[in-house]
Design a protein around this motif. Structure first.
Motif, PDB file in Angstrom:
ATOM      1  N   LEU A 198     -11.113  38.959   9.396  1.00 21.41           N
ATOM      2  CA  LEU A 198     -11.293  37.557   9.026  1.00 21.41           C
ATOM      3  C   LEU A 198      -9.942  36.869   8.834  1.00 21.41           C
ATOM      4  N   LEU A 199      -9.013  37.555   8.175  1.00 21.52           N
ATOM      5  CA  LEU A 199      -7.677  36.991   7.984  1.00 21.52           C
ATOM      6  C   LEU A 199      -6.986  36.753   9.330  1.00 21.52           C
ATOM      7  N   LYS A 200      -7.156  37.674  10.272  1.00 19.94           N
ATOM      8  CA  LYS A 200      -6.561  37.501  11.602  1.00 19.94           C
ATOM      9  C   LYS A 200      -7.173  36.310  12.335  1.00 19.94           C
ATOM     10  N   GLN A 201      -8.490  36.135  12.212  1.00 15.73           N
ATOM     11  CA  GLN A 201      -9.157  35.011  12.873  1.00 15.73           C
ATOM     12  C   GLN A 201      -8.660  33.677  12.321  1.00 15.73           C
ATOM     13  N   VAL A 202      -8.564  33.600  11.013  1.00 15.37           N
ATOM     14  CA  VAL A 202      -8.116  32.351  10.386  1.00 15.37           C
ATOM     15  C   VAL A 202      -6.640  32.090  10.715  1.00 15.37           C
ATOM     16  N   TYR A 203      -5.822  33.138  10.749  1.00 19.18           N
ATOM     17  CA  TYR A 203      -4.410  32.963  11.104  1.00 19.18           C
ATOM     18  C   TYR A 203      -4.285  32.474  12.545  1.00 19.18           C
ATOM     19  N   ARG A 204      -5.121  33.006  13.416  1.00 18.43           N
ATOM     20  CA  ARG A 204      -5.113  32.543  14.816  1.00 18.43           C
ATOM     21  C   ARG A 204      -5.456  31.050  14.875  1.00 18.43           C
ATOM     22  N   LEU A 205      -6.429  30.606  14.081  1.00 19.43           N
ATOM     23  CA  LEU A 205      -6.763  29.180  14.023  1.00 19.43           C
ATOM     24  C   LEU A 205      -5.569  28.369  13.521  1.00 19.43           C
ATOM     25  N   GLN A 206      -4.848  28.921  12.559  1.00 15.97           N
ATOM     26  CA  GLN A 206      -3.645  28.261  12.045  1.00 15.97           C
ATOM     27  C   GLN A 206      -2.597  28.150  13.145  1.00 15.97           C
ATOM     28  N   LEU A 207      -2.365  29.228  13.873  1.00 16.70           N
ATOM     29  CA  LEU A 207      -1.386  29.199  14.957  1.00 16.70           C
ATOM     30  C   LEU A 207      -1.802  28.224  16.052  1.00 16.70           C
ATOM     31  N   ASP A 208      -3.099  28.125  16.305  1.00 16.17           N
ATOM     32  CA  ASP A 208      -3.619  27.205  17.319  1.00 16.17           C
ATOM     33  C   ASP A 208      -3.523  25.749  16.882  1.00 16.17           C
ATOM     34  N   GLY A 209      -3.251  25.516  15.603  1.00 20.93           N
ATOM     35  CA  GLY A 209      -3.142  24.149  15.094  1.00 20.93           C
ATOM     36  C   GLY A 209      -4.467  23.562  14.656  1.00 20.93           C
ATOM     37  N   GLU A 210      -5.481  24.400  14.518  1.00 22.05           N
ATOM     38  CA  GLU A 210      -6.798  23.926  14.085  1.00 22.05           C
ATOM     39  C   GLU A 210      -6.952  23.947  12.568  1.00 22.05           C
ATOM     40  N   VAL A 211      -6.082  24.664  11.889  1.00 20.42           N
ATOM     41  CA  VAL A 211      -6.104  24.774  10.431  1.00 20.42           C
ATOM     42  C   VAL A 211      -4.703  24.445   9.933  1.00 20.42           C
ATOM     43  N   HIS A 212      -4.608  23.485   8.985  1.00 21.43           N
ATOM     44  CA  HIS A 212      -3.297  23.024   8.525  1.00 21.43           C
ATOM     45  C   HIS A 212      -3.044  23.229   7.042  1.00 21.43           C
ATOM     46  N   THR A 213      -4.099  23.381   6.254  1.00 18.29           N
ATOM     47  CA  THR A 213      -3.951  23.503   4.805  1.00 18.29           C
ATOM     48  C   THR A 213      -4.716  24.723   4.311  1.00 18.29           C
ATOM     49  N   HIS A 214      -4.427  25.091   3.080  1.00 15.05           N
ATOM     50  CA  HIS A 214      -5.149  26.208   2.463  1.00 15.05           C
ATOM     51  C   HIS A 214      -6.649  25.904   2.398  1.00 15.05           C
ATOM     52  N   GLU A 215      -6.975  24.682   2.062  1.00 16.39           N
ATOM     53  CA  GLU A 215      -8.392  24.302   1.951  1.00 16.39           C
ATOM     54  C   GLU A 215      -9.099  24.417   3.300  1.00 16.39           C
ATOM     55  N   GLU A 216      -8.432  23.969   4.364  1.00 13.74           N
ATOM     56  CA  GLU A 216      -9.019  24.099   5.706  1.00 13.74           C
ATOM     57  C   GLU A 216      -9.161  25.567   6.099  1.00 13.74           C
ATOM     58  N   ALA A 217      -8.184  26.384   5.736  1.00 13.47           N
ATOM     59  CA  ALA A 217      -8.253  27.820   6.044  1.00 13.47           C
ATOM     60  C   ALA A 217      -9.412  28.481   5.308  1.00 13.47           C
ATOM     61  N   ARG A 218      -9.585  28.116   4.066  1.00  9.38           N
ATOM     62  CA  ARG A 218     -10.689  28.668   3.258  1.00  9.38           C
ATOM     63  C   ARG A 218     -12.043  28.233   3.845  1.00  9.38           C
ATOM     64  N   ALA A 219     -12.145  26.967   4.232  1.00 10.19           N
ATOM     65  CA  ALA A 219     -13.388  26.472   4.841  1.00 10.19           C
ATOM     66  C   ALA A 219     -13.658  27.179   6.176  1.00 10.19           C
ATOM     67  N   ALA A 220     -12.614  27.428   6.946  1.00 12.30           N
ATOM     68  CA  ALA A 220     -12.778  28.155   8.218  1.00 12.30           C
ATOM     69  C   ALA A 220     -13.273  29.566   7.965  1.00 12.30           C
ATOM     70  N   ALA A 221     -12.744  30.202   6.944  1.00  7.70           N
ATOM     71  CA  ALA A 221     -13.198  31.560   6.593  1.00  7.70           C
ATOM     72  C   ALA A 221     -14.665  31.548   6.205  1.00  7.70           C
ATOM     73  N   GLN A 222     -15.078  30.553   5.448  1.00  9.35           N
ATOM     74  CA  GLN A 222     -16.493  30.444   5.060  1.00  9.35           C
ATOM     75  C   GLN A 222     -17.374  30.264   6.299  1.00  9.35           C
ATOM     76  N   ARG A 223     -16.945  29.442   7.232  1.00 14.80           N
ATOM     77  CA  ARG A 223     -17.723  29.253   8.470  1.00 14.80           C
ATOM     78  C   ARG A 223     -17.822  30.545   9.268  1.00 14.80           C
ATOM     79  N   LEU A 224     -16.711  31.270   9.343  1.00 13.44           N
ATOM     80  CA  LEU A 224     -16.679  32.506  10.120  1.00 13.44           C
ATOM     81  C   LEU A 224     -17.505  33.624   9.486  1.00 13.44           C
ATOM     82  N   LEU A 225     -17.681  33.548   8.169  1.00 10.35           N
ATOM     83  CA  LEU A 225     -18.532  34.542   7.495  1.00 10.35           C
ATOM     84  C   LEU A 225     -19.967  34.354   7.918  1.00 10.35           C
TER      85      LEU A 225
END
Length: 130
Positions: free
Chosen positions: A103-130
């Motif tokens: 899950l951490l790798k998936q969210v980091y990949r989203l960050q690298l892709d520019g789809e996640v910019h903040t901690h809150e967005e990263a946390r929300a992405a993790a919730q969606r991926l769960l």
């Protein structure tokens, strides 16, 4: 390149691992550098400053603007710090283990892709991926 580094006995200079970073840069000279996402991904595999310096020396006109973009993104010498860490996922009920790592790798990949910019967005992405 490796033979030249050996002849010059170049390994580290002022704590900077010249050998490791130069060899990594050579391995990634043909990686894309045209987008911010491409530069962020490159930063996880090689020192962007070294890659763009070699490309600039080879006459790559895109290297100068890539260096400026990497500088503004804060990834010229190191990859971006992950916005989400394991301790943040514990609050979502994820226990340490392979699932957390994936899950951490998936969210980091989203960050690298520019789809996640903040901690809150990263946390929300993790919730969606769960």
């Amino acid at each position: 390149v490796e033979a030249t580094l050996d002849r010059l006995w170049l390994h580290k200079v002022d704590g900077y691992n010249v050998r490791e970073r130069t060899l990594a840069a050579v391995d990634h000279l043909n990686d894309p550098i045209h987008t911010d996402a491409a530069l962020r991904h490159l930063s996880t595999r090689a020192d962007v400053a070294t890659v763009v310096a070699v490309r600039e020396a080879q006459g790559d006109v895109d290297a100068v603007s890539a260096a400026a973009r990497a500088q503004s993104l804060g990834i010229l010498r190191a990859p971006p710090e992950p916005l989400l860490q394991g301790r943040h996922l514990k609050g979502l009920g994820v226990t340490p283990g392979p699932q957390m790592g994936a899950l951490l790798k998936q969210v980091y990949r989203l960050q690298l892709d520019g789809e996640v910019h903040t901690h809150e967005e990263a946390r929300a992405a993790a919730q969606r991926l769960l």
